[in-house]
Design an enzyme around this catalytic site. Structure first.
Site, PDB file in Angstrom:
ATOM      1  N   CYS A 132      41.584 -11.438  -8.673  1.00 30.48           N
ATOM      2  CA  CYS A 132      42.125 -10.195  -9.220  1.00 30.48           C
ATOM      3  C   CYS A 132      43.359 -10.466 -10.074  1.00 30.48           C
ATOM      4  CB  CYS A 132      42.455  -9.247  -8.067  1.00 30.48           C
ATOM      5  SG  CYS A 132      43.193  -7.705  -8.590  1.00 30.48           S
ATOM      6  N   CYS A 135      46.180  -7.845  -9.610  1.00 28.47           N
ATOM      7  CA  CYS A 135      46.978  -8.027  -8.391  1.00 28.47           C
ATOM      8  C   CYS A 135      47.878  -9.260  -8.508  1.00 28.47           C
ATOM      9  CB  CYS A 135      46.089  -8.211  -7.161  1.00 28.47           C
ATOM     10  SG  CYS A 135      44.568  -7.273  -7.176  1.00 28.47           S
ATOM     11  N   ASP A 136      47.318 -10.382  -8.935  1.00 29.41           N
ATOM     12  CA  ASP A 136      48.034 -11.659  -8.828  1.00 29.41           C
ATOM     13  C   ASP A 136      48.515 -12.245 -10.153  1.00 29.41           C
ATOM     14  OD1 ASP A 136      47.567 -11.531  -6.115  1.00 29.41           O
ATOM     15  OD2 ASP A 136      45.669 -12.612  -6.253  1.00 29.41           O
TER      16      ASP A 136
END
Ligand code: NAP
Length: 300
Positions: A132, A135-136
């Site tokens: 992701c 997200c990261d």
């Protein structure tokens, strides 16, 4: 026993919830993740769902969820571990032993992200290996990353990372990409993006965190993070003995979302279909409820 249990809270499940609640069904949505909105949450930008131009998948998913919550749809957080027939309906058991009984089910469980199945993938998951970028990705500002895959997710992810990383490798095991050619063009124009074709990841290296990857063409790339964008497979292990699946494991159903099991309907990416998009998932949610209502009426 409730009228309808919807399993899954992605766009298909939430759309079904809205239609069911507005049809006065006694409905419940069961979701694996608390306050989930499905895989859409990881999409960087969703420009192809009507009215969503410029929105992230996270924002769009939150607006779907908000809609269902405004209608007072009840949610249950838990992972379904078995589904079986019961007199007059279906009995779903959740991890921990809780059981929910419903006259009908709409299964909107979506798909499960694929694995590369290479050494280092499991060991370094969450320590440089991610699926992701939303997200990261920000963890890798001014660092070097690699994205694996040849579809839209891979191309979008690489472009997203190119805005913040020092260098981005896009690695695809074929010559031709299946993702959007406009995005591919944009990537080609970026000085900090290197596109590597006809190569796959052989190993992911590092002791505590990812330090490099080895490719099948023999190259060793020093990277700080590796993003998998290699698609997903249907999450149908739970229902394979209840409904018929196609050769790829998707639940066989037409536009009415009826499956081979009475009172068991399917919606979203986990159904056999030509196009897996938010728009088609949302449409399935509505159609599945329509079919469930017809079934409930016929079996009153
Ligand atoms: P996808 O289209 O299934 O692409 C997966 C890619 O990963 C393919 O190129 C595939 O190779 C490759 N792959 C599969 N297994 C691999 C492995 N073990 N090692 C290396 N590569 C592997 O998945 P997706 O990109 O997540 O897209 C899913 C759907 O969502 C698509 O319909 C897509 O159009 C849609 N989507 C749309 C948008 C948008 O409109 N902005 C954004 C994201 C996703 P092959 O090419 O050889 O199969």
């Amino acid at each position: 026993m409730i009228d309808l249990l919807i399993i899954g809270s992605g766009p298909a499940g939430l759309s079904a919830a809205v239609y069911a609640k507005r049809s006065n069904l006694d409905v419940m949505v069961a979701e694996k993740e608390f306050l989930g909105t499905g895989q859409i949450a990881g999409s960087i930008r969703v420009d192809n769902y009507l009215g969503s131009f410029g929105m992230s998948g996270y924002e769009l998913g939150e607006s779907f969820r908000h809609h269902a919550e405004e209608l007072r749809v009840p949610f249950y957080t838990g992972e379904a571990v078995s589904i079986r027939r019961s007199p007059g309906g279906w009995k779903t058991e959740f991890y921990g032993g809780e059981i929910l009984e419903a006259r009908t089910i709409i299964f909107a469980g979506g798909t499960v992200p694929r694995s590369l199945n290479v050494p280092g993938e499991q060991e370094l998951a969450g320590r440089g290996v991610s699926s992701c970028v939303v997200c990261d990705g920000p963890l890798y500002r001014d660092k070097t990353t690699a994205v694996v895959g040849g579809g839209d997710t891979a191309l979008d992810s690489a472009l997203y990372l190119a805005d913040m990383c020092k260098k981005v490798y896009l690695i695809h095991w074929r010559k031709d990409f299946r993702g959007n050619h406009v995005t591919l063009e944009k990537l080609r124009e970026r000085d900090n993006v290197e596109i590597i074709r006809n190569a796959a990841v052989k190993t992911i290296n590092g002791t505590d965190i990812v330090s490099s990857i080895t490719l099948t063409n023999g190259r060793l790339l020093k990277v700080d993070g590796l993003f998998k964008a290699i698609g997903s497979d249907p999450g149908t292990a739970l229902v394979k003995d209840i409904v018929r699946l196609d050769a790829y494991g998707y639940i066989l159903a037409g536009e009415d979302c009826s499956t081979t099991a009475d009172g068991f309907f399917v919606a979203g990416d986990v159904r056999t279909k030509r196009l897996r998009q938010i728009s088609t998932a949302v449409a399935d949610g509505a159609n599945a409820v329509f079919s469930a209502i017809a079934y409930l009426k016929a079996n009153e």
